[in-house]
Design an enzyme around this catalytic site. Structure first.
Site, PDB file in Angstrom:
ATOM      1  N   LYS A  49       0.830  -1.210   0.000  1.00 58.62           N
ATOM      2  CA  LYS A  49       0.000   0.000   0.000  1.00 58.62           C
ATOM      3  C   LYS A  49       0.863   1.257   0.000  1.00 58.62           C
ATOM      4  O   LYS A  49       0.453   2.286  -0.520  1.00 58.62           O
ATOM      5  CB  LYS A  49      -0.967  -0.012   1.192  1.00 58.62           C
ATOM      6  CG  LYS A  49      -2.084  -1.043   1.014  1.00 58.62           C
ATOM      7  CD  LYS A  49      -3.333  -0.722   1.787  1.00 58.62           C
ATOM      8  CE  LYS A  49      -4.436  -1.715   1.431  1.00 58.62           C
ATOM      9  NZ  LYS A  49      -5.617  -1.628   2.258  1.00 58.62           N
ATOM     10  N   LYS A  94      -4.457 -10.931  -6.593  1.00 62.74           N
ATOM     11  CA  LYS A  94      -5.784 -11.244  -6.035  1.00 62.74           C
ATOM     12  C   LYS A  94      -6.824 -10.250  -6.567  1.00 62.74           C
ATOM     13  O   LYS A  94      -6.484  -9.098  -6.884  1.00 62.74           O
ATOM     14  CB  LYS A  94      -5.759 -11.265  -4.504  1.00 62.74           C
ATOM     15  CG  LYS A  94      -5.719  -9.924  -3.844  1.00 62.74           C
ATOM     16  CD  LYS A  94      -6.173  -9.995  -2.389  1.00 62.74           C
ATOM     17  CE  LYS A  94      -6.364  -8.584  -1.873  1.00 62.74           C
ATOM     18  NZ  LYS A  94      -7.165  -8.440  -0.710  1.00 62.74           N
ATOM     19  N   LYS A 120     -11.146  -5.044  -4.411  1.00 57.96           N
ATOM     20  CA  LYS A 120     -12.206  -4.076  -4.678  1.00 57.96           C
ATOM     21  C   LYS A 120     -11.643  -2.717  -5.072  1.00 57.96           C
ATOM     22  O   LYS A 120     -12.352  -1.886  -5.602  1.00 57.96           O
ATOM     23  CB  LYS A 120     -13.182  -3.974  -3.500  1.00 57.96           C
ATOM     24  CG  LYS A 120     -12.601  -3.564  -2.176  1.00 57.96           C
ATOM     25  CD  LYS A 120     -13.758  -3.341  -1.191  1.00 57.96           C
ATOM     26  CE  LYS A 120     -13.675  -4.245   0.010  1.00 57.96           C
ATOM     27  NZ  LYS A 120     -12.656  -3.838   0.966  1.00 57.96           N
TER      28      LYS A 120
END
Ligand code: ATP
Ligand code: LTN
Length: 335
Positions: free
Chosen positions: A118, A200, A203
């Site tokens: 992140k 993966k 969202k």
């Protein structure tokens, strides 16, 4: 009844209202909760405090939190059987996080894979909250003396840190926390992106074709599956070098409730186009009733607010016990 609930194992899990849920979240997380709520004392949260570790539009976050609550209910989470609540409604989460920060080493927090990912992705906003994310997660879990934490495989490292912190705290201050176990489903632990199956499905992926959202309509779902990345081999079988096809088979099995070899047998001889269409239709059929139930629930904000408020009350009662114990153990003065 009271005695029964004392001996029942505790399950805790949460999802961030940071976007619309994908079928990855559904298969990897929410769907498994339904089975668990029948047997355990469950706490399920909308992790809005985690969500603000990356920038959120306040009005959007508010809307998504409620949408997520409606979606949980539409998927079958039963507010009579578990405490369904918004994380920020129970201030004990932030309070325990602060204490756990003092037993967390900067080195171990900065080594977390998600923090590193992140930080790269949001290079202009590497804030303290992003690094503290797993400590807040540990606080979530440890507050409820949790036995089991159902999550997708990506959260395994965070759960290991949670266990380390619980053990460290217990060693330093005396037995306080139960040391939880992760509960990670094997086959469906990780649903891959439709565009880059080695990643993966997420969202917050920037490519809208990479993820199938629970809010997608039938045409969108069929289109996304049609465009899913596969290979040039034209054989419908699970294999390490066939990540795209394996991922689609996995999704099919998860929604149909069949095994991999059953799915492979069913599609043997199919072309990729027909196979993708069949997977898309299966997913669209499964999502349609959830979507209409979510719409119905969102139209009744009063009911939703009531459920979330009684969920928070239940969570608060359980959390308060652990927090008082922690405050006592670390030496905070109380009359
Ligand atoms: P974001 O993209 O905002 O980081 P996310 O889609 O990864 O979010 P989270 O809110 O971080 O979702 O995760 C919610 C739950 O869903 C977790 O238990 C996580 O392990 C699970 N999960 C997320 N993505 C997948 C996936 N692709 N396959 C299986 N489980 C998943
Ligand atoms: N970080 C989690 C969401 C989450 C969570 C938790 C999961 C927040 N707190 C506690 C399990 C237990 C994620 O799934 N990305």
């Amino acid at each position: 009844m009271a005695q029964e609930s004392q001996t029942r194992k505790v399950v805790y899990s949460a999802v961030q209202p940071s976007g619309t849920l994908t079928i990855g979240n559904y298969i990897g997380a929410v769907r498994n909760w339904l089975r668990l709520q029948e047997e355990y004392d469950c706490f399920f949260a909308m992790a809005d405090m985690h969500a603000i570790t990356v920038r959120q539009e306040p009005a959007e976050l508010r809307r998504r939190t409620l949408e997520l609550a409606a979606l949980y209910l539409a998927c079958g989470v039963d507010p009579q059987k578990c405490a369904l609540y918004v994380q920020s409604h129970v201030s004990a989460h932030a309070e325990l996080c602060w204490v756990l920060n003092t037993v967390t080493y900067v080195g171990e927090a900065s080594r977390m894979t998600q923090f590193k990912d992140k930080s790269q992705k949001h290079a202009d906003n590497i804030n303290m909250g992003l690094m503290d994310y797993p400590v807040l997660m540990a606080a979530d879990v440890l507050l409820y003396q949790t036995d089991l934490v159902p999550v997708g495989a990506d959260q395994k490292q965070h759960l290991e840190l949670t266990r380390d912190l619980a053990i460290r705290f217990n060693n330093r201050y005396g037995e306080t926390f139960k040391v939880p176990e992760p509960l990670i489903p094997k086959q469906t632990a990780r649903i891959g992106s439709l565009q880059e199956p080695e990643k993966k499905m997420s969202k917050s992926d920037e490519n809208p074709n990479a993820s199938v959202f629970l809010s997608d309509d039938r045409d969108t779902i069929l289109r996304k599956f049609k465009r899913a990345v596969t290979d040039s081999d034209n054989r419908i079988a699970a294999a390490e070098e066939k990540l795209g096809i394996t991922n689609l088979l996995n999704i099919y099995c998860a929604f149909k409730g069949c095994t991999m070899s059953e799915a492979e047998a069913q599609f043997s001889g199919f072309g990729y186009g027909d196979f993708k269409l069949a997977v898309g239709e299966t997913v669209a059929d499964a999502l349609a009733p959830i979507q209409s139930e979510q719409r119905r629930l969102l139209a009744d904000k009063g009911y939703l607010a009531e459920q979330l408020s009684s969920g928070a009350e239940r969570a608060f009662k359980a959390a308060r016990k652990t927090l008082s114990k922690v405050y006592r153990k670390v030496g905070f003065w109380r009359e």
